[in-house]
Write a protein that holds these residues in place. Structure first.
Motif, PDB file in Angstrom:
ATOM      1  N   GLY A   1       0.811  -1.212   0.000  1.00 24.92           N
ATOM      2  CA  GLY A   1       0.000   0.000   0.000  1.00 24.92           C
ATOM      3  C   GLY A   1       0.843   1.259   0.000  1.00 24.92           C
ATOM      4  O   GLY A   1       0.526   2.230  -0.694  1.00 24.92           O
ATOM      5  N   LEU A   2       1.928   1.254   0.762  1.00 27.39           N
ATOM      6  CA  LEU A   2       2.804   2.430   0.795  1.00 27.39           C
ATOM      7  C   LEU A   2       3.478   2.668  -0.548  1.00 27.39           C
ATOM      8  O   LEU A   2       3.627   3.822  -0.982  1.00 27.39           O
ATOM      9  N   VAL A   3       3.887   1.593  -1.229  1.00 26.22           N
ATOM     10  CA  VAL A   3       4.493   1.743  -2.559  1.00 26.22           C
ATOM     11  C   VAL A   3       3.469   2.308  -3.538  1.00 26.22           C
ATOM     12  O   VAL A   3       3.782   3.201  -4.333  1.00 26.22           O
ATOM     13  N   SER A   4       2.237   1.814  -3.480  1.00 24.91           N
ATOM     14  CA  SER A   4       1.187   2.321  -4.363  1.00 24.91           C
ATOM     15  C   SER A   4       0.898   3.796  -4.091  1.00 24.91           C
ATOM     16  O   SER A   4       0.756   4.591  -5.024  1.00 24.91           O
ATOM     17  N   VAL A   5       0.821   4.167  -2.822  1.00 24.44           N
ATOM     18  CA  VAL A   5       0.576   5.576  -2.477  1.00 24.44           C
ATOM     19  C   VAL A   5       1.758   6.446  -2.908  1.00 24.44           C
ATOM     20  O   VAL A   5       1.572   7.565  -3.407  1.00 24.44           O
ATOM     21  N   ALA A   6       2.981   5.932  -2.761  1.00 25.29           N
ATOM     22  CA  ALA A   6       4.161   6.689  -3.195  1.00 25.29           C
ATOM     23  C   ALA A   6       4.159   6.887  -4.706  1.00 25.29           C
ATOM     24  O   ALA A   6       4.491   7.982  -5.204  1.00 25.29           O
ATOM     25  N   LEU A   7       3.787   5.845  -5.457  1.00 25.16           N
ATOM     26  CA  LEU A   7       3.690   5.996  -6.917  1.00 25.16           C
ATOM     27  C   LEU A   7       2.615   7.014  -7.287  1.00 25.16           C
ATOM     28  O   LEU A   7       2.813   7.835  -8.194  1.00 25.16           O
ATOM     29  N   ALA A   8       1.497   6.964  -6.593  1.00 26.30           N
ATOM     30  CA  ALA A   8       0.437   7.942  -6.853  1.00 26.30           C
ATOM     31  C   ALA A   8       0.917   9.351  -6.557  1.00 26.30           C
ATOM     32  O   ALA A   8       0.659  10.278  -7.335  1.00 26.30           O
ATOM     33  N   ALA A   9       1.626   9.515  -5.447  1.00 26.82           N
ATOM     34  CA  ALA A   9       2.139  10.845  -5.096  1.00 26.82           C
ATOM     35  C   ALA A   9       3.140  11.330  -6.142  1.00 26.82           C
ATOM     36  O   ALA A   9       3.131  12.507  -6.523  1.00 26.82           O
TER      37      ALA A   9
END
Length: 188
Positions: free
Chosen positions: A139-147
């Motif tokens: 989830g953190l990797v996905s949120v970082a990619l989104a950011a």
């Protein structure tokens, strides 16, 4: 997944095992295309968007043909005609305006990463499963990619799709090379 791969390798026909070199060549070719897509990410993005638009236009003609071949079903006819019009409009926009279309697609991808990341983190924190830290990390990797995509948008729209396609081609090429090398071991 590994078990299915082992079953496939164990039951692979001998003719397939003899031609393992073709799989290795295909995998290496895909990996080279992936490196080229990463190196020229903007060009790869625009090519992908135009090809996607052409595919949508072809699908529009196919759905329209299907609509006229369904005689006697008026409800199905109108739904298929409306679907063909929607496909044609979307395909036409992608073909004629690939830069703006790439930016819009990248924005959709960014929101997808954001939503899936938040859901994965929420799932990991609310459920009591073993290895929840992997879900939190995902989830953190996905949120970082989104950011990353959202903070640089619309500029990220010009290279992100090509970069993602390049990475995917490299990973798929590596998997096919691994398959070919496993078949080589079977042939010997």
């Amino acid at each position: 997944m590994q078990r299915q791969f082992d079953i496939f390798i164990a039951q692979a026909p001998g003719a397939l095992a003899i031609h393992w070199g073709w799989l290795v060549a295909l995998g290496l070719g895909l990996a080279v295309l992936g490196v080229l897509a990463i190196w020229r990410a903007r060009t790869a993005t625009l090519i992908y968007v135009v090809v996607l638009g052409v595919m949508l236009l072809a699908a529009a003609f196919a759905v329209l043909f299907l609509a006229f071949s369904l005689t006697g079903y008026w409800t199905g006819f109108f739904i298929h005609v409306l679907w063909a019009i929607l496909l044609a409009i979307t395909g036409f926009i992608l073909v004629t305006r690939p830069t703006i279309s790439a930016e819009a697609i990248t924005l959709v991808i960014a929101f997808y990463f954001l939503v899936t990341g938040v859901v994965a983190i929420g799932f990991a924190l609310s459920s009591h499963i073993q290895g929840e830290w992997l879900y939190v990390l995902d989830g953190l990797v996905s949120v970082a990619l989104a950011a990353l995509l959202l903070t640089g948008w619309p500029v990220t729209g010009l290279w992100a799709i090509g970069l993602f396609i390049g990475i995917d081609l490299i990973l798929r090429g590596g998997a096919i090379v691994a398959l070919g090398l496993s078949l080589r071991a079977l042939a010997q």
